[in-house]
Scaffold this motif. Structure first.
Motif, short mmCIF file in Angstrom:
data_model
loop_
_atom_site.label_atom_id
_atom_site.label_comp_id
_atom_site.label_asym_id
_atom_site.label_seq_id
_atom_site.Cartn_x
_atom_site.Cartn_y
_atom_site.Cartn_z
N LYS A 165 0.68 -1.14 -0.10
CA LYS A 165 0.25 -0.04 0.31
C LYS A 165 0.84 0.98 0.50
O LYS A 165 2.40 1.18 0.31
N ILE A 166 0.26 2.05 0.08
CA ILE A 166 1.10 3.61 -0.31
C ILE A 166 2.06 3.84 1.13
O ILE A 166 2.95 4.62 0.85
N ARG A 167 0.97 3.66 1.87
CA ARG A 167 2.23 4.00 3.25
C ARG A 167 3.44 3.11 3.34
O ARG A 167 4.02 3.84 3.81
N GLN A 168 3.08 1.90 3.11
CA GLN A 168 4.59 1.11 2.98
C GLN A 168 5.27 1.12 2.04
O GLN A 168 6.77 0.81 2.85
N LEU A 226 5.73 4.08 0.57
CA LEU A 226 6.81 5.69 1.59
C LEU A 226 7.71 5.12 2.99
O LEU A 226 8.91 5.94 2.69
N LYS A 227 7.25 4.21 3.55
CA LYS A 227 7.72 4.11 4.63
C LYS A 227 8.93 2.98 4.42
O LYS A 227 10.76 3.49 5.44
#
Length: 335
Positions: free
Chosen positions: A58-61, A63-64
């Motif tokens: 997912k997008i948050r993953q 970015l992390k």
């Protein structure tokens, strides 16, 4: 060093780029670096890797992971995989393994954009031809071959003359090789040809051999893998790679050389880099030149020995360890 690799296709997807990325990730890990790999290919089994594989994150993953890494490495330019760098600045490294153009040489807007991206990346190309095809500066680091699989078997008698290994599609030029075989027959030579592989052109190639009255000289061996494949390659003198299109590199040539074959291949693109001093090249689609080269090598077998003597030094630059070390030298300079 923390290396994040973005490769849309990965195991269980099978292909040249997937193999190159997998080998690089293994070697980077083996040489003591932290590797994580993002892929859009879903898993179909429980195969484990010595590095973390994050599938369809997912997008948050994403970015992390981008925040975590020291280097953001892409296998070829993937426009969909560039967006995290718009928010988090990290060194972008791209390994170029194919052309960014259509078969006719034209470029659509996606390919033009990919060319533009190279100006903002540290570029590594698998061949000199690929490096020249992109507008930005690029280092040239060749691809590796699987040295644990492909090697010489001294116990195997090299009794057969010609071998082709690859998919039976029009771009690979097997029809040119069969035509050359017919010309050689007219010149008094009747070498045997083993065709290893399968594909949509097989029936046409069989008919061509029949029409040229050389069916007894051509053996369609089908698909062979690992030990069976290596043993078969070891029984041949010359591997022919008669691609009509410009190959970006040509790992198959390295595999043939590793098995003791002298390679005759088309000179367009990066195939000549893979062949190096271990064989002879000819202009793409030039049947007459291909015929002449094969005739010369079969008529003067001492030339085969000269080419084989150069294999060790050439292959030393194409081991997995050597190629990974060359990559890491560039990556380490960036941080």
């Amino acid at each position: 060093m923390k290396i994040l690799i973005y490769s849309p296709l990965f195991y269980p997807s099978i292909g040249g780029l997937e193999t190159i990325i997998s080998t690089s990730a293994y070697e980077f890990t083996h040489q003591g670096h932290e590797v994580k790999l993002i892929s859009q290919t879903p898993a179909t089994d429980s195969k484990k890797f010595p590095f973390e594989v994050i599938r369809q994150p997912k997008i948050r993953q994403v970015l992390k992971l981008t925040q975590w890494c020291d280097i953001y490495l892409q296998g070829c330019v993937s426009l969909k995989g560039l967006w995290p760098l718009m928010f988090i600045s990290k060194p972008l490294v791209i390994t170029h393994q194919t052309w960014y153009r259509s078969l006719d040489g034209s470029m659509n807007w996606q390919n033009r954009l990919k060319h533009m991206v190279t100006h903002f990346a540290t570029n590594i190309s698998a061949s000199h031809a690929l490096a020249k095809s992109i507008p930005a500066a690029s280092s040239v680091i060749p691809n590796s071959y699987s040295e644990d699989i492909f090697y010489e078997m001294p116990e195997v008698y090299r009794s057969q003359e010609l071998v082709f290994l690859g998919r039976l599609v029009s771009d690979k030029g097997v029809n040119l090789l069969i035509e050359a075989l017919a010309q050689l027959k007219k010149m008094g030579l009747t070498p045997k040809l083993t065709i290893i592989g399968s594909g949509p052109e097989e029936s046409k190639l069989r008919q061509q051999a029949k029409d040229l009255e050389i069916t007894k000289q051509v053996n369609f061996a089908g698909i062979k893998v690992e030990y069976e494949l290596v043993k078969l390659l070891n029984s041949h003198q010359i591997m022919v790679v008669p691609s009509i299109w410009d190959e970006p590199f040509g790992i198959v040539a390295l595999e043939g050389i590793a098995c003791g074959c002298v390679v005759v291949g088309s000179e367009g693109g990066g195939l000549k880099d893979a062949i190096g001093p271990c064989g002879v090249t000819f202009p793409n689609a030039n049947v007459e030149r291909l015929t002449h080269i094969i005739f010369d090598l079969l008529s003067h077998p001492e030339k085969l020995t000269v080419y084989r003597e150069k294999a060790g030094a050439h292959l030393a630059d194409h081991t997995s360890k050597a190629v990974a070390a060359a990559y890491l030298k560039i990556l380490e300079r960036l941080i």
